[in-house]
Design a protein around this motif. Structure first.
Motif, short mmCIF file in Angstrom:
data_model
loop_
_atom_site.label_atom_id
_atom_site.label_comp_id
_atom_site.label_asym_id
_atom_site.label_seq_id
_atom_site.Cartn_x
_atom_site.Cartn_y
_atom_site.Cartn_z
N TYR A 131 -13.15 0.18 -38.32
CA TYR A 131 -13.45 0.26 -36.89
C TYR A 131 -12.27 0.87 -36.12
N ILE A 132 -11.06 0.39 -36.41
CA ILE A 132 -9.87 0.85 -35.70
C ILE A 132 -9.60 2.33 -35.96
N ALA A 133 -9.83 2.77 -37.19
CA ALA A 133 -9.50 4.15 -37.58
C ALA A 133 -10.71 5.09 -37.47
N ASP A 134 -11.71 4.70 -36.72
CA ASP A 134 -12.92 5.52 -36.55
C ASP A 134 -12.54 6.96 -36.22
N GLY A 135 -13.00 7.88 -37.05
CA GLY A 135 -12.67 9.29 -36.88
C GLY A 135 -13.05 9.87 -35.54
N ASN A 136 -14.10 9.35 -34.92
CA ASN A 136 -14.52 9.84 -33.61
C ASN A 136 -13.51 9.50 -32.52
N LYS A 137 -12.72 8.45 -32.74
CA LYS A 137 -11.74 8.02 -31.74
C LYS A 137 -10.32 8.43 -32.09
N THR A 138 -10.11 8.88 -33.33
CA THR A 138 -8.74 9.12 -33.80
C THR A 138 -8.52 10.53 -34.36
N LYS A 139 -9.35 11.46 -33.92
CA LYS A 139 -9.27 12.84 -34.43
C LYS A 139 -9.30 12.84 -35.96
N ASP A 140 -10.36 12.22 -36.51
CA ASP A 140 -10.55 12.09 -37.96
C ASP A 140 -9.37 11.43 -38.65
N GLY A 141 -8.77 10.44 -38.01
CA GLY A 141 -7.67 9.67 -38.58
C GLY A 141 -6.30 10.23 -38.31
N PHE A 142 -6.22 11.40 -37.70
CA PHE A 142 -4.93 12.02 -37.42
C PHE A 142 -4.05 11.14 -36.54
N LEU A 143 -4.65 10.38 -35.63
CA LEU A 143 -3.89 9.54 -34.71
C LEU A 143 -3.62 8.14 -35.24
N VAL A 144 -3.99 7.88 -36.49
CA VAL A 144 -3.81 6.55 -37.08
C VAL A 144 -2.47 6.50 -37.81
N THR A 145 -1.72 5.46 -37.53
CA THR A 145 -0.43 5.27 -38.20
C THR A 145 -0.23 3.78 -38.43
N GLY A 146 0.82 3.44 -39.11
CA GLY A 146 1.12 2.04 -39.34
C GLY A 146 2.61 1.79 -39.23
N TYR A 147 2.96 0.57 -38.97
CA TYR A 147 4.36 0.17 -38.92
C TYR A 147 4.63 -0.68 -40.16
N ASN A 148 5.43 -0.17 -41.07
CA ASN A 148 5.70 -0.83 -42.35
C ASN A 148 4.44 -1.06 -43.17
N VAL A 149 3.45 -0.19 -42.99
CA VAL A 149 2.21 -0.27 -43.76
C VAL A 149 1.62 1.13 -43.83
N THR A 150 0.98 1.44 -44.93
CA THR A 150 0.31 2.72 -45.09
C THR A 150 -1.16 2.52 -44.75
N PRO A 151 -1.70 3.26 -43.78
CA PRO A 151 -3.09 3.03 -43.38
C PRO A 151 -4.09 3.07 -44.55
N GLU A 152 -3.89 3.96 -45.51
CA GLU A 152 -4.84 4.08 -46.62
C GLU A 152 -4.85 2.85 -47.54
N THR A 153 -3.76 2.14 -47.62
CA THR A 153 -3.70 0.97 -48.50
C THR A 153 -3.45 -0.33 -47.72
N SER A 154 -3.68 -0.28 -46.42
CA SER A 154 -3.35 -1.42 -45.56
C SER A 154 -4.11 -2.69 -45.90
N THR A 155 -5.37 -2.59 -46.29
CA THR A 155 -6.12 -3.81 -46.64
C THR A 155 -5.42 -4.56 -47.76
N THR A 156 -5.08 -3.86 -48.81
CA THR A 156 -4.40 -4.47 -49.95
C THR A 156 -3.03 -4.98 -49.55
N GLU A 157 -2.30 -4.20 -48.76
CA GLU A 157 -0.96 -4.62 -48.33
C GLU A 157 -1.02 -5.87 -47.47
N PHE A 158 -1.99 -5.96 -46.55
CA PHE A 158 -2.13 -7.16 -45.71
C PHE A 158 -2.42 -8.39 -46.57
N LEU A 159 -3.33 -8.25 -47.54
CA LEU A 159 -3.67 -9.39 -48.39
C LEU A 159 -2.50 -9.81 -49.27
N MET A 160 -1.76 -8.84 -49.81
CA MET A 160 -0.59 -9.17 -50.64
C MET A 160 0.46 -9.90 -49.82
#
Length: 86
Positions: free
Chosen positions: A19-48
């Motif tokens: 929902y947060i990284a919706d391409g319609n709101k983030t220029k296909d993910g271009f505007l998505v970033t993370g602080y000490n987390v990689t957006p592509e692996t953030s689910t796994t990183e949060f759970l770990m």
């Protein structure tokens, strides 16, 4: 704490990130970033991180503690500010 917005499972975290990284709101993910987390692996990183914190500090849910696994931060600018992603 808003129980409806608390994310705890892999599916809930994944759904929130989708929902947060919706391409319609983030220029296909271009505007998505993370602080000490990689957006592509953030689910796994949060759970770990969540599991490591429970192993080291204990399970705060058992004592009524907050179950916060992430924060969603939104930056908004006026179109008049003429700000670019760069």
């Amino acid at each position: 704490m808003n129980e409806e917005k608390t994310v705890q499972t892999r599916n809930e975290i994944s759904d929130a990130i989708h929902y947060i990284a919706d391409g319609n709101k983030t220029k296909d993910g271009f505007l998505v970033t993370g602080y000490n987390v990689t957006p592509e692996t953030s689910t796994t990183e949060f759970l770990m991180t969540q599991n490591l914190a429970r192993a080291v500090k204990g399970d705060y849910r058992k004592t009524g503690g907050a179950e916060i696994s992430s924060y969603h931060i939104i930056q908004s600018f006026s179109p008049e500010d003429n700000i670019t992603p760069e």
